[in-house]
Design a protein around this motif. Structure first.
Motif: not given
Ligand code: SF4
Length: 439
Positions: A158, A160-162, A164-165, A167-168, A202, A239, A278
Motif C-alpha cells: 500500500c 497510502n500511509f494512513c 494509524y496504519c 501496512v505500508p 490492500q 479505498h 485518508r
C-alpha cells in the motif's frame, strides 16, 4: 513424506491466502499438512500486526510453544507474515526457541528456508522486501478452504500511509500483478469448478497504477466478468479515494459483480480524516456512496471505523455516529485506535484514555445494531440467491452467502454444497438469516 506441518493463521483474508500458498509449497516439497500441532515437525505462525492485540497474541503463543520445543528440539518453529516483517531479528532474540522468521515478501521461499534450518541447525531471519519479482511468486494452489469460492491476489502492499496504519511498513509499496496472469489464474480456478472469485489486495482499486501500460481495476473486473463459468465476483479492500467513475459504472453493468462493497470510512469527522491522512472528506465519501447506490440501488455496504484516534473529541465521535445514520451500513467493523509504530500517529498528541475508547466503541456498536437488524429484517419473506458453501454448525443445515454477502442457513443435504439456490428468508437473526430453499 518428509514430515508434517501445522500453520496457524492470524488476521485478514490476505494472510489466509498466503497460508494456503505456503501449505501448497510445502506439500509440493514432500510435507503433509496436519491440524494437530502435537504431531507436526514444522509449526508456522502466519501473523498479523495491524493491531497491538494481534501481535501480543503471537508472542504469547510462541511462549506457549517453548515446552514443546524443549521436549522435541527437532521441531521447527517459524514466524511469517506482518509481525515477522515488523519484528524481524527481535523475535529470535526474545524467543530463542524460534528457528525461522520470514517477512511478507519472502514467504514464497518457505520450503527453501525450512531446508536451510534443517541443514544448518541455526536460526534464520529474512525480511527483505523484493520488488523485482512478480507478486505473488506463485503457481496456483488449489483452494483449500472451499471448493466453491477462491481468493485471487491481484496486488500487494500500500502507498497510502494512513497515519494509524502499519501496512505500508510491513507489506511494502503497492505492486500489481500482470492482468494477464490474474486472468489466467481465474480461468484455471473456473475450470476447477470455482463459482465465486474474490480479488484481494490492500487497496484493490488502485490496481495497475504502479505498472506502466497496465489496465485499470475496473477494466480488470470487466475482463474477468466475461469469463465463462463465473457466477460471482467480489473484491476487498478498496479505498474510497480510489473509487473511480469507471468503477462505479462497472457496478451498474457487470452481472457477476455482486451487490456488496466494503468501503472503509474510518471516521465521520473531516478533522479526524485529515489527521488520518485518508485523502477524502466526509462529503466526498458520501457522494461516492450515493453514486454507487444510484447504479446499484440494492448495494450492501460495510465499513471499518476507528474510535479514539488521537485528538478525537466528543464532537468528532458524534460525527461518526451521524455517518452511520446517514449511510445506514449493512454492517460495520469497529476498532479502538492503538499505536502501531512506526505509523505516524504514534507521535500525535491528544491520546484518548482506554476507558473512553471502550465507551465510544460500545456506543458505536449499539448505535449500529438496530440498523443492521432492520436491514436484515427487511429481507424476511424475500427470495434471495444463495451460494451454498459449508456445513452449518447446526446439524443437518448448510450455510451459504447471498450476493450481498449475508450468511444464510438452510436445511439441505450435503450434496448441495457448491450449488446456487433460491431461498425464501424466514427469519433474520442478529448475524445471519434463516430460510427455506424454494427451487
Ligand atoms: S489504505 Fe491506509 S489503512 Fe488501508 S492498508 Fe493502506 S495505509 Fe493501511
Amino acid at each position: 513424506m518428509k514430515g508434517r506441518f501445522f500453520i496457524q493463521t492470524f488476521g485478514c483474508q490476505m494472510n489466509v491466502h498466503d497460508s494456503e500458498y505456503m501449505a501448497f509449497l510445502l506439500e509440493a516439497n514432500g510435507y503433509r499438512q496436519t491440524n494437530n500441532p502435537k504431531e507436526a515437525n514444522i509449526i508456522l505462525l502466519n501473523t498479523c500486526a495491524v493491531r497491538q492485540k494481534a501481535e501480543e497474541k503471537v508472542y504469547s503463543l510462541l511462549g506457549r510453544l517453548k515446552p514443546l520445543k524443549k521436549k522435541r528440539p527437532e521441531v521447527i518453529i517459524g514466524v511469517t507474515g506482518c509481525v515477522a516483517q515488523k519484528e524481524g531479528q527481535r523475535i529470535l532474540e526474545r524467543m530463542p526457541h524460534v528457528d525461522l522468521v520470514l517477512g511478507t515478501h519472502q514467504f514464497y521461499r518457505i520450503a527453501e528456508f525450512i531446508e536451510t534450518v534443517k541443514r544448518e541447525r541455526q536460526q534464520v531471519c529474512c525480511t527483505e522486501f523484493n520488488y523485482q519479482l512478480e507478486p505473488p511468486q506463485r503457481v496456483i494452489p488449489l483452494p483449500r478452504q472451499s471448493q466453491v469460492r477462491a481468493y485471487v491476489t491481484i496486488m500487494q502492499g500500500c502507498n497510502n500511509f494512513c497515519t494509524y496504519c502499519i501496512v505500508p511498513y510491513v507489506r511494502g509499496r503497492e505492486i500489481s500483478r500482470k492482468s494477464q496472469d490474474v486472468i489466467e489464474e481465474v480461468k484455471r480456478l473456473l475450470d476447477m469448478g470455482i463459482k465465486e472469485v474474490i480479488l484481494l489486495g490492500q487497496n484493490v482499486n488502485s490496481y495497475g497504477k504502479d505498472r506502466k501500460g497496465e489496465i485499470s481495476f475496473a477494466e480488470l473486473l470487466r475482463r474477468i466478468d466475461k469469463l465463462p463459468g463465473l457466477k460471482r465476483l467480489r473484491f476487498i479492500t478498496s479505498h474510497p479515494k480510489d473509487i473511480s467513475e469507471e468503477l462505479i459504472q462497472a457496478f451498474g453493468e457487470l452481472e457477476s459483480l455482486c451487490e456488496y462493497i466494503h468501503l472503509p470510512a474510518q471516521s465521520g469527522s473531516d478533522r479526524i480524516l485529515k489527521l488520518m491522512n485518508r485523502k477524502y472528506t466526509r462529503s466526498e465519501y458520501l457522494r461516492k456512496i450515493e453514486a454507487l447506490r444510484k447504479v446499484r440501488p440494492n448495494l450492501a455496504i460495510s465499513t471499518d471505523l476507528i474510535v479514539g484516534f488521537p485528538g478525537e473529541t466528543e464532537e468528532d465521535f458524534k460525527q461518526t455516529l451521524s455517518l452511520l445514520k446517514e449511510v445506514e451500513y449493512d454492517t460495520i467493523f469497529a476498532f479502538k485506535y492503538s499505536d502501531r509504530p512506526p505509523a505516524k500517529a504514534v507521535n500525535f498528541k491528544g491520546k484518548i484514555p482506554e476507558d473512553v475508547k471502550k465507551e465510544r466503541l460500545e456506543e458505536l456498536l449499539e448505535f449500529q445494531a438496530p440498523i443492521t437488524q432492520r436491514k436484515n429484517q427487511a429481507l424476511e419473506g424475500k427470495v434471495v440467491e444463495v451460494l451454498l458453501d459449508t456445513n452449518s454448525k447446526r446439524g443437518n443445515q448448510l450455510s451459504g452467502r447471498t450476493r450481498c454477502h449475508r450468511v444464510v442457513n438452510v436445511a439441505a443435504p450435503k450434496q448441495l454444497i457448491g450449488q446456487i439456490v433460491q431461498v425464501k428468508i424466514e427469519e433474520a437473526l442478529a448475524h445471519s438469516l434463516r430460510g427455506r430453499i424454494i427451487n
